[in-house]
Design a protein around this motif. Structure first.
Motif, short mmCIF file in Angstrom:
data_model
loop_
_atom_site.label_atom_id
_atom_site.label_comp_id
_atom_site.label_asym_id
_atom_site.label_seq_id
_atom_site.Cartn_x
_atom_site.Cartn_y
_atom_site.Cartn_z
N THR A 185 0.80 -1.22 0.00
CA THR A 185 0.00 0.00 0.00
C THR A 185 0.83 1.27 0.00
OG1 THR A 185 -0.16 -0.12 2.42
CG2 THR A 185 -1.95 -1.12 1.12
N GLN A 186 1.87 1.34 0.85
CA GLN A 186 2.67 2.56 0.88
C GLN A 186 4.08 2.26 1.39
OE1 GLN A 186 0.34 5.06 3.55
NE2 GLN A 186 1.62 4.50 5.29
N GLN A 187 4.98 3.19 1.08
CA GLN A 187 6.38 3.06 1.48
C GLN A 187 6.87 4.43 1.93
OE1 GLN A 187 9.22 2.72 -1.85
NE2 GLN A 187 7.49 2.89 -3.26
N THR A 188 7.89 4.45 2.76
CA THR A 188 8.46 5.70 3.25
C THR A 188 9.88 5.85 2.72
OG1 THR A 188 7.14 5.60 5.27
CG2 THR A 188 9.04 7.07 5.28
N ILE A 189 10.13 6.97 2.04
CA ILE A 189 11.44 7.27 1.47
C ILE A 189 11.98 8.53 2.15
CG2 ILE A 189 12.77 7.74 -0.62
CD1 ILE A 189 11.49 4.99 -0.63
N PHE A 190 12.86 8.36 3.12
CA PHE A 190 13.46 9.49 3.84
C PHE A 190 12.39 10.50 4.28
CE2 PHE A 190 17.09 7.92 1.39
CZ PHE A 190 18.05 7.81 2.39
N GLY A 191 11.33 9.99 4.89
CA GLY A 191 10.31 10.87 5.46
C GLY A 191 9.13 11.15 4.56
N GLU A 192 9.23 10.87 3.27
CA GLU A 192 8.10 11.08 2.37
C GLU A 192 7.38 9.74 2.14
OE1 GLU A 192 7.00 13.81 1.62
OE2 GLU A 192 8.60 15.30 1.47
N THR A 193 6.04 9.78 2.13
CA THR A 193 5.24 8.58 1.95
C THR A 193 4.77 8.48 0.50
OG1 THR A 193 4.48 8.66 4.24
CG2 THR A 193 3.20 7.32 2.71
N LEU A 194 5.16 7.39 -0.16
CA LEU A 194 4.82 7.15 -1.56
C LEU A 194 4.01 5.86 -1.65
CD1 LEU A 194 8.26 7.94 -3.26
CD2 LEU A 194 6.31 9.47 -2.92
N PRO A 195 3.24 5.70 -2.72
CA PRO A 195 2.47 4.46 -2.87
C PRO A 195 3.36 3.25 -3.02
CG PRO A 195 2.37 5.78 -4.87
CD PRO A 195 3.02 6.64 -3.84
N GLY A 196 2.88 2.10 -2.51
CA GLY A 196 3.62 0.85 -2.70
C GLY A 196 3.44 0.31 -4.10
N THR A 197 2.27 0.52 -4.68
CA THR A 197 1.96 0.07 -6.03
C THR A 197 1.03 1.08 -6.69
OG1 THR A 197 2.06 -2.23 -5.28
CG2 THR A 197 1.06 -1.84 -7.43
N LEU A 198 1.23 1.31 -7.98
CA LEU A 198 0.37 2.20 -8.75
C LEU A 198 -0.66 1.38 -9.51
CD1 LEU A 198 2.62 4.92 -10.43
CD2 LEU A 198 0.82 5.29 -8.75
N LYS A 199 -1.93 1.79 -9.44
CA LYS A 199 -2.99 1.18 -10.21
C LYS A 199 -3.17 1.96 -11.51
CE LYS A 199 -3.98 -1.58 -6.74
NZ LYS A 199 -3.70 -3.03 -6.79
N LEU A 200 -3.04 1.28 -12.64
CA LEU A 200 -3.13 1.94 -13.93
C LEU A 200 -4.47 1.65 -14.59
CD1 LEU A 200 0.43 1.33 -15.40
CD2 LEU A 200 -0.39 3.25 -14.03
N ASN A 201 -4.91 2.58 -15.38
CA ASN A 201 -6.16 2.44 -16.13
C ASN A 201 -5.81 2.21 -17.61
OD1 ASN A 201 -8.69 2.50 -17.20
ND2 ASN A 201 -9.22 4.56 -16.47
N GLY A 202 -5.41 0.96 -17.93
CA GLY A 202 -5.01 0.66 -19.30
C GLY A 202 -3.75 1.41 -19.67
N ASN A 203 -3.58 1.69 -20.96
CA ASN A 203 -2.40 2.41 -21.45
C ASN A 203 -2.66 3.90 -21.59
OD1 ASN A 203 -0.87 0.11 -21.56
ND2 ASN A 203 -1.16 -0.25 -23.75
N ASN A 204 -3.83 4.37 -21.12
CA ASN A 204 -4.18 5.78 -21.26
C ASN A 204 -3.87 6.59 -20.02
OD1 ASN A 204 -5.25 5.43 -23.89
ND2 ASN A 204 -7.14 4.61 -23.01
N SER A 205 -3.26 5.97 -19.04
CA SER A 205 -2.95 6.67 -17.79
C SER A 205 -1.81 7.66 -17.99
CB SER A 205 -2.58 5.67 -16.69
OG SER A 205 -3.67 4.85 -16.37
N ARG A 206 -1.95 8.82 -17.36
CA ARG A 206 -0.88 9.80 -17.33
C ARG A 206 -0.27 9.81 -15.93
NH1 ARG A 206 -1.12 14.14 -20.87
NH2 ARG A 206 0.93 14.63 -20.02
N LEU A 207 1.03 9.79 -15.88
CA LEU A 207 1.75 9.78 -14.61
C LEU A 207 1.86 11.20 -14.06
CD1 LEU A 207 3.38 7.77 -12.81
CD2 LEU A 207 5.41 8.49 -14.09
N ILE A 208 1.56 11.36 -12.76
CA ILE A 208 1.69 12.65 -12.10
C ILE A 208 2.72 12.53 -10.98
CG2 ILE A 208 0.51 14.45 -10.78
CD1 ILE A 208 -2.10 13.57 -12.04
N ILE A 209 3.71 13.40 -11.01
CA ILE A 209 4.76 13.44 -9.99
C ILE A 209 4.59 14.73 -9.20
CG2 ILE A 209 7.23 13.34 -9.53
CD1 ILE A 209 6.24 10.85 -10.96
N ASP A 210 4.34 14.62 -7.91
CA ASP A 210 4.19 15.79 -7.04
C ASP A 210 5.49 16.07 -6.31
OD1 ASP A 210 1.35 16.68 -7.19
OD2 ASP A 210 0.97 14.59 -6.64
#
Length: 334
Positions: A185-210
């Motif tokens: 579900t989630q992972q911690t990278i030096f204090g920031e919490t990121l998802p453990g796995t990304l769920k994609l909607n086919g090949n039309n998904s756009r990646l968002i990096i915050d």
């Protein structure tokens, strides 16, 4: 002169180590939530009309407090000062996403890497939270790994100094490819919490990096579709360019590289310095240029190793350039 009280020297050394460790930990921890910064997300995206695989999968970048100049994505430019010395700077009026496509053979077939590189003018100095990565000409990599069906199986983010490495697999990646005990579900990278796995909607998904304000740390990764995409009024298009432009920057009637071509700093970004990382980390990491942003490629050509582990004895093994070996080092079995 010999110290008559060696225990005093030991206490002094222990105190210095504790101070250094506290500084590093505070700098690596998550930035405090800033509601005002979060309210002013600025969105950068690449126009996808070209239809190229690099354009189709180019990530959308959202940055906190995007009105600040140091949070603006820029284009790398060259100039000469009055003495004729060559310099590199980041022009925030020309947002650019530098990209490159490579392939590598894995345990389960061939994969394609889409490497995206973006740059900021600086990480500003801050007392609290302490800005360990304070410096100029800084950058970030987003690497999108595709399988033979052009499905995204893995997203890798890392600063262009090799720090703050993070892996985010997608639901297209086989279970057998994951490292042991991977958090779903989630992972911690030096204090920031990121998802453990990304769920994609086919090949039309756009990646968002915050990205965080000032530090440009990745603090969230998500996906959206064109149907749901809404940029709002704080949006700037990014130019998609080849990473080869970074080695051929126009300067008068010639071109120069963004990276040093000779000497002890060969392979490092011109004008990139990280004084606090050098002061607090270089002596135990055995690297006088620790934290300095660098080129990415074959070390025999670039002159520097893009290592991702601070352990000096694992420097070559953690090199990101031979990507299959790099993944295996971190426990992945693609």
């Amino acid at each position: 002169m010999h110290d008559r009280h060696p225990e005093n020297a030991i206490k002094i050394i222990a105190t210095m180590l504790a101070i250094c460790l506290a500084a590093v930990i505070s700098a690596c921890s998550s930035n405090p939530k800033n509601p005002q910064a979060a309210d002013f997300y600025w969105v950068y995206s690449v126009e996808q009309s070209s239809g190229s695989v690099l354009a189709r999968h180019a990530p959308i970048i959202r940055i906190e407090n995007g009105l600040r100049d140091y949070n603006k994505i820029g284009g790398v430019t060259a100039y000469a000062d009055e003495k004729g010395h060559e310099h590199v700077t980041i022009d925030t009026t020309r947002p650019t996403l530098y990209a490159e496509q490579t392939t590598f053979g894995g345990l389960h077939g061939d994969y394609t890497n889409l490497l995206y590189r973006l740059h900021f003018s600086r990480v500003p100095f801050r007392v609290w939270p302490f800005s360990l990565t304070y410096g100029r000409n800084v950058g970030l990599f987003v690497i999108v790994t595709l399988n033979k069906h052009e499905q995204v199986v893995l997203v890798t983010t890392v600063h262009s100094c090799g720090c703050y490495l993070a892996f985010i697999p997608t639901d297209h990646l086989a279970d057998s490819a994951y490292p042991r005990n991977w958090p779903e579900t989630q992972q911690t990278i030096f204090g920031e919490t990121l998802p453990g796995t990304l769920k994609l909607n086919g090949n039309n998904s756009r990646l968002i990096i915050d990205l965080r304000d000032a530090s440009h740390r990745v603090h969230h990764v998500s996906t959206t579709t064109e149907r749901k995409l809404s940029y709002g009024r704080f949006h700037t298009p990014m130019r998609l360019a080849s990473v080869h432009e970074l080695r051929a920057l126009a300067l008068g009637d010639k071109t120069i590289s963004m990276f040093e071509n000779e000497g002890a700093r060969k392979g490092y970004v011109k004008g990139s310095h990280k004084p606090f990382e050098a002061l607090l980390m270089s002596w135990w990491a055995l690297d006088p240029f620790i934290g300095v942003d660098k080129d990415y490629g074959n070390p025999e050509k670039t002159g520097t190793i893009f290592y991702t582990s601070l352990k000096p004895w694992k420097r070559k093994a953690s090199n990101m350039w031979p990507f299959a070996d790099f993944l295996a080092f971190w426990g992945w079995s693609l």
